[in-house]
Design a protein around this motif. Sequence first.
Motif, PDB file in Angstrom:
ATOM      1  N   GLN A 156       0.869  -1.197   0.000  1.00 36.62           N
ATOM      2  CA  GLN A 156       0.000   0.000   0.000  1.00 36.62           C
ATOM      3  C   GLN A 156       0.899   1.239   0.000  1.00 36.62           C
ATOM      4  OE1 GLN A 156      -2.690   2.076   3.276  1.00 36.62           O
ATOM      5  NE2 GLN A 156      -3.670   0.183   2.622  1.00 36.62           N
ATOM      6  N   MET A 157       0.798   2.025  -1.078  1.00 37.48           N
ATOM      7  CA  MET A 157       1.693   3.170  -1.284  1.00 37.48           C
ATOM      8  C   MET A 157       0.882   4.410  -1.624  1.00 37.48           C
ATOM      9  SD  MET A 157       4.914   1.905  -1.408  1.00 37.48           S
ATOM     10  CE  MET A 157       5.871   3.078  -2.345  1.00 37.48           C
ATOM     11  N   GLU A 158       1.436   5.575  -1.346  1.00 32.22           N
ATOM     12  CA  GLU A 158       0.826   6.821  -1.832  1.00 32.22           C
ATOM     13  C   GLU A 158       0.731   6.724  -3.359  1.00 32.22           C
ATOM     14  OE1 GLU A 158       3.135  10.398  -1.132  1.00 32.22           O
ATOM     15  OE2 GLU A 158       2.003  11.436  -2.705  1.00 32.22           O
ATOM     16  N   THR A 159      -0.483   6.661  -3.880  1.00 32.29           N
ATOM     17  CA  THR A 159      -0.657   6.534  -5.345  1.00 32.29           C
ATOM     18  C   THR A 159      -1.879   7.324  -5.782  1.00 32.29           C
ATOM     19  OG1 THR A 159       0.179   4.253  -5.153  1.00 32.29           O
ATOM     20  CG2 THR A 159      -0.804   4.867  -7.246  1.00 32.29           C
ATOM     21  N   HIS A 160      -1.646   8.286  -6.667  1.00 32.90           N
ATOM     22  CA  HIS A 160      -2.732   9.105  -7.209  1.00 32.90           C
ATOM     23  C   HIS A 160      -2.233   9.689  -8.511  1.00 32.90           C
ATOM     24  CE1 HIS A 160      -0.241  12.274  -5.466  1.00 32.90           C
ATOM     25  NE2 HIS A 160      -0.295  11.632  -4.308  1.00 32.90           N
ATOM     26  N   VAL A 161      -3.056  10.501  -9.151  1.00 30.18           N
ATOM     27  CA  VAL A 161      -2.690  10.991 -10.495  1.00 30.18           C
ATOM     28  C   VAL A 161      -1.370  11.761 -10.505  1.00 30.18           C
ATOM     29  CG1 VAL A 161      -5.074  11.020 -11.324  1.00 30.18           C
ATOM     30  CG2 VAL A 161      -4.100  13.096 -10.292  1.00 30.18           C
ATOM     31  N   PHE A 162      -1.007  12.384  -9.381  1.00 28.66           N
ATOM     32  CA  PHE A 162       0.229  13.176  -9.351  1.00 28.66           C
ATOM     33  C   PHE A 162       1.443  12.355  -8.914  1.00 28.66           C
ATOM     34  CE2 PHE A 162      -3.066  16.515  -8.292  1.00 28.66           C
ATOM     35  CZ  PHE A 162      -3.105  17.046  -9.575  1.00 28.66           C
ATOM     36  N   ASN A 163       1.221  11.150  -8.447  1.00 29.07           N
ATOM     37  CA  ASN A 163       2.335  10.276  -8.013  1.00 29.07           C
ATOM     38  C   ASN A 163       1.935   8.838  -8.345  1.00 29.07           C
ATOM     39  OD1 ASN A 163       4.634   9.226  -6.862  1.00 29.07           O
ATOM     40  ND2 ASN A 163       3.956   9.507  -4.742  1.00 29.07           N
ATOM     41  N   GLN A 164       2.246   8.415  -9.556  1.00 29.87           N
ATOM     42  CA  GLN A 164       1.636   7.197 -10.101  1.00 29.87           C
ATOM     43  C   GLN A 164       2.432   5.916  -9.830  1.00 29.87           C
ATOM     44  OE1 GLN A 164       0.148   7.818 -14.120  1.00 29.87           O
ATOM     45  NE2 GLN A 164      -0.506   9.889 -13.632  1.00 29.87           N
ATOM     46  N   GLN A 165       3.603   6.036  -9.206  1.00 30.20           N
ATOM     47  CA  GLN A 165       4.369   4.853  -8.752  1.00 30.20           C
ATOM     48  C   GLN A 165       4.721   3.890  -9.897  1.00 30.20           C
ATOM     49  OE1 GLN A 165       5.659   4.770  -5.921  1.00 30.20           O
ATOM     50  NE2 GLN A 165       4.364   5.878  -4.466  1.00 30.20           N
ATOM     51  N   MET A 166       5.123   4.410 -11.028  1.00 29.75           N
ATOM     52  CA  MET A 166       5.430   3.517 -12.156  1.00 29.75           C
ATOM     53  C   MET A 166       6.613   2.585 -11.858  1.00 29.75           C
ATOM     54  SD  MET A 166       2.927   4.329 -13.979  1.00 29.75           S
ATOM     55  CE  MET A 166       3.166   3.306 -15.418  1.00 29.75           C
ATOM     56  N   ASN A 167       7.666   3.106 -11.199  1.00 32.62           N
ATOM     57  CA  ASN A 167       8.821   2.244 -10.865  1.00 32.62           C
ATOM     58  C   ASN A 167       8.426   1.147  -9.888  1.00 32.62           C
ATOM     59  OD1 ASN A 167      10.406   3.827 -12.444  1.00 32.62           O
ATOM     60  ND2 ASN A 167      11.289   4.995 -10.738  1.00 32.62           N
ATOM     61  N   THR A 168       7.651   1.537  -8.888  1.00 34.11           N
ATOM     62  CA  THR A 168       7.200   0.561  -7.893  1.00 34.11           C
ATOM     63  C   THR A 168       6.376  -0.528  -8.570  1.00 34.11           C
ATOM     64  OG1 THR A 168       7.126   2.311  -6.243  1.00 34.11           O
ATOM     65  CG2 THR A 168       5.889   0.308  -5.739  1.00 34.11           C
ATOM     66  N   ARG A 169       5.516  -0.113  -9.482  1.00 34.97           N
ATOM     67  CA  ARG A 169       4.632  -1.090 -10.148  1.00 34.97           C
ATOM     68  C   ARG A 169       5.428  -2.169 -10.868  1.00 34.97           C
ATOM     69  NH1 ARG A 169      -0.188   2.024 -13.315  1.00 34.97           N
ATOM     70  NH2 ARG A 169      -0.081   3.931 -12.113  1.00 34.97           N
ATOM     71  N   GLU A 170       6.506  -1.743 -11.522  1.00 37.43           N
ATOM     72  CA  GLU A 170       7.333  -2.707 -12.275  1.00 37.43           C
ATOM     73  C   GLU A 170       7.891  -3.779 -11.338  1.00 37.43           C
ATOM     74  OE1 GLU A 170      10.903  -1.627 -14.837  1.00 37.43           O
ATOM     75  OE2 GLU A 170       9.352  -0.181 -15.420  1.00 37.43           O
ATOM     76  N   VAL A 171       8.374  -3.349 -10.184  1.00 37.74           N
ATOM     77  CA  VAL A 171       8.965  -4.279  -9.212  1.00 37.74           C
ATOM     78  C   VAL A 171       7.884  -5.196  -8.631  1.00 37.74           C
ATOM     79  CG1 VAL A 171      10.108  -4.408  -6.968  1.00 37.74           C
ATOM     80  CG2 VAL A 171      10.883  -2.754  -8.669  1.00 37.74           C
ATOM     81  N   LEU A 172       6.738  -4.628  -8.310  1.00 36.04           N
ATOM     82  CA  LEU A 172       5.675  -5.433  -7.688  1.00 36.04           C
ATOM     83  C   LEU A 172       5.198  -6.536  -8.636  1.00 36.04           C
ATOM     84  CD1 LEU A 172       3.457  -2.801  -5.776  1.00 36.04           C
ATOM     85  CD2 LEU A 172       5.451  -4.064  -4.988  1.00 36.04           C
TER      86      LEU A 172
END
Length: 284
Positions: A156-172
Motif C-alpha cells: 500500500q503506497m501513496e498513489t494518485h494521479v500526481f504520483n503514479q508509482q510507475m517504478n514501484t509497479r514494475e517491481v511489484l
Amino acid sequence: MEFITLNNGVQMPLLGYGVYQVTPDECERCVTDAINVGYRLIDTAQAYYNEEGLGNAIAKSSVPRDELFITTKVWVSNSGEEKAVASIDESLKKLQSDYIDLLLIHQPFGDYYGTYRAMEKAYKAGKVRAIGVSNFFPDRFVDLAENVEIKPAVNQMETHVFNQQMNTREVLTEYETTLESWGPFAEGKNDFFTNEVLKHIGEQYNKSVAQVALRFLVQQGIVAIPKSVRKERMAENLDVFDFVLSQDEIELIKALDQKESLFLSHTDPASVKFILEYDKTMRP
Ligand SMILES: NC(=O)c1ccc[n+]([C@@H]2O[C@H](COP(=O)([O-])OP(=O)(O)OC[C@H]3O[C@@H](n4cnc5c(N)ncnc54)[C@H](OP(=O)(O)O)[C@@H]3O)[C@@H](O)[C@H]2O)c1
C-alpha cells in the motif's frame, strides 16, 4: 463491486473505504454509513487509534463478516516478533473478529523483519488471510520479498494521479504483489478536486473529478481506499464501475504524474524520526 485476486488466491475488493484521520468517536458511524452505502473493504491501522470503532460497526452490521474485507496495519512501535504477535492479538480483540483479511506492516522502519515473521505465523495460524506491506519503496520491498517465506500480497503506497508509482509497479509485478493506493485524492493537495484535465474528462461521462481519479486507479487494477466522513461522498466515490476511460484519456492523466510524494520523503531523516516518534506524539 469488482475484485482482484491476490497472489495467494484471496479475492480483495478493488475499491474500499479508508479511516485515517477519522476520529475514534466518529469511526463507528462512518464505517456503518460506508457499509450501508455498499463498501465491503475497510482499511484501518493500529496507528489510526480507531480499530475499536470499526470493530463496533462490524459487530452491529447485518452484513455477514465473511462478506467484509478488513485491513489493519502493525505500527512501528509494535515492531519485532514478540511485540508484533501481541499487537496482532490486540487488533483482533479491538476489531471483535477472529481474523483479519489483510495485515500490513505500516512502515519500513524498526525491526520489520521480526514483524513479518509474526505475520507469517498469524497467517499460518489462520488469524490472517493475507499479509503484505505499506510504504515499502522498491529497494526495501525487494530485500524483504527475497528474504521471506510468504511473498507480500499487497504493497500500500501513496498513489494518485500526481504520483503514479510507475517504478514501484514494475517491481511489484515480479512478485505478483498488488498495488494498493493510499491518498487516492492526495488529500486534496495540489488543487486536486479542481484539476482541469480530470474535470474535462469527467464532463464526458457526467462524473466528478473524484470519480475520474478513482476510475483511473481501479481500471489499472490498483486497489483504492478513499476516505470521507460524508455519506454522500462515500456513495459518490463508490460509483465508478459504470464508465470506462479511453486509452487517450488514460494517457492524458498519465501526463499529470510528478513522480514524487506530495506528503513526505521516506529517505529524509527528519521524516523517519517523525514516524518513529508518531505513537508518542499522536496517540489521543
Ligand atoms: N499506509 C499509509 O501510510 C497510509 C497513509 C495515508 C492514508 N492511508 C489510507 O488511505 C486512505 C485514504 O487516504 P487519505 O485519507 O489520506 O486521503 P484521500 O482519500 O486522498 O482524501 C481524503 C480527503 O478528500 C476529501 N474527499 C473525499 N471524497 C471527496 C469527494 N468526492 N469530493 C471532494 N472531497 C472529497 C475528504 O474530505 P471529507 O472527509 O470531509 O469528505 C478528505 O479531506 C486513508 O483513510 C487510509 O485508510 C494509508
